[in-house]
Design an enzyme around this catalytic site. Structure first.
Site: not given
Length: 224
Positions: A110, A145
């Site tokens: 991610d 993230g």
């Protein structure tokens, strides 16, 4: 495509998307276990479903309220993604996923644009992001993230007590199976030779793509 089961009409949309070859993931959802089960049952004819960023933005697991995470871990067709940067997921949660889905847990990063750049300011979708000590956050402290790299994810998993061969499968064989790819993900004759070579400290020394060694002069291979 990642979908939230509680959104009206999403099951019908998921069936159409899956029939067109789109791989469906469940994530960023506040659905309960029953809603999640119903959604997964509606896609029973489409194997290789995913749990997008398992545990993140989907509530917790309790005995009387297992939530979306519990339903996803209990389902035999779901491949759970885990962002194991030690920020998004606690090591015990990783071990729980591994116990529930020993041959399906997948490592993902991610990673956002700030990955590999160290501490400082960055941006994600027009929002200011601060990276400090490996944690990327928005102004309100929400995780934005990650700055994880796959080699660091592998090291983190091994440090959590999972054997290297199993950790390697989480980064290779399991993701390949989840995508229905049969020509990669294993070190076997006839397989696509996409390889990352690591030293004893699990630092990258070489990368091969389709059997060809890649040279990246701007990188100092083997360095943290």
């Amino acid at each position: 495509m990642t979908l939230a089961p509680e959104v009206p009409g999403v099951a019908a949309a998921a069936q159409q998307l899956a029939a067109a070859g789109v791989r469906i993931g469940v994530g960023h959802t506040r659905a309960d276990a029953d809603q999640t089960d119903d959604f997964l049952d509606a896609l029973a004819s489409h194997p290789r479903l995913a749990a997008t960023h398992l545990f993140n933005a989907m509530g917790g697991i309790e005995g009387r309220a297992p939530g979306a995470a519990g339903a996803l871990l209990a389902h035999p067709a779901v491949f759970p993604e885990v962002i194991f940067d030690l920020q998004h997921v606690h090591p015990v949660s990783l071990l729980l996923a591994r116990a529930a889905c020993p041959d399906r847990v997948m490592l993902i990063t991610d990673a956002m644009r700030a990955a590999g750049l160290g501490d400082g300011q960055s941006e994600l979708g027009g929002q200011a992001v601060t990276v400090q000590a490996g944690r990327a956050t928005l102004a309100d402290g929400t995780l934005a993230g990650s700055v994880l790299t796959m080699d660091q994810a592998l090291r983190n998993v091994v440090a959590a007590g999972i054997p290297l061969d199993e950790a390697s499968r989480m980064a290779s064989a399991h993701p390949a199976r989840s995508l229905g790819l049969t020509d990669r993900g294993k070190l076997l004759e006839g397989q696509r030779a996409d390889l990352v070579v690591l030293d004893e400290d699990l630092r990258i020394t070489d990368v091969y793509l389709g059997g060809e060694r890649l040279i990246a002069p701007q990188l100092t291979l083997g360095e943290p």
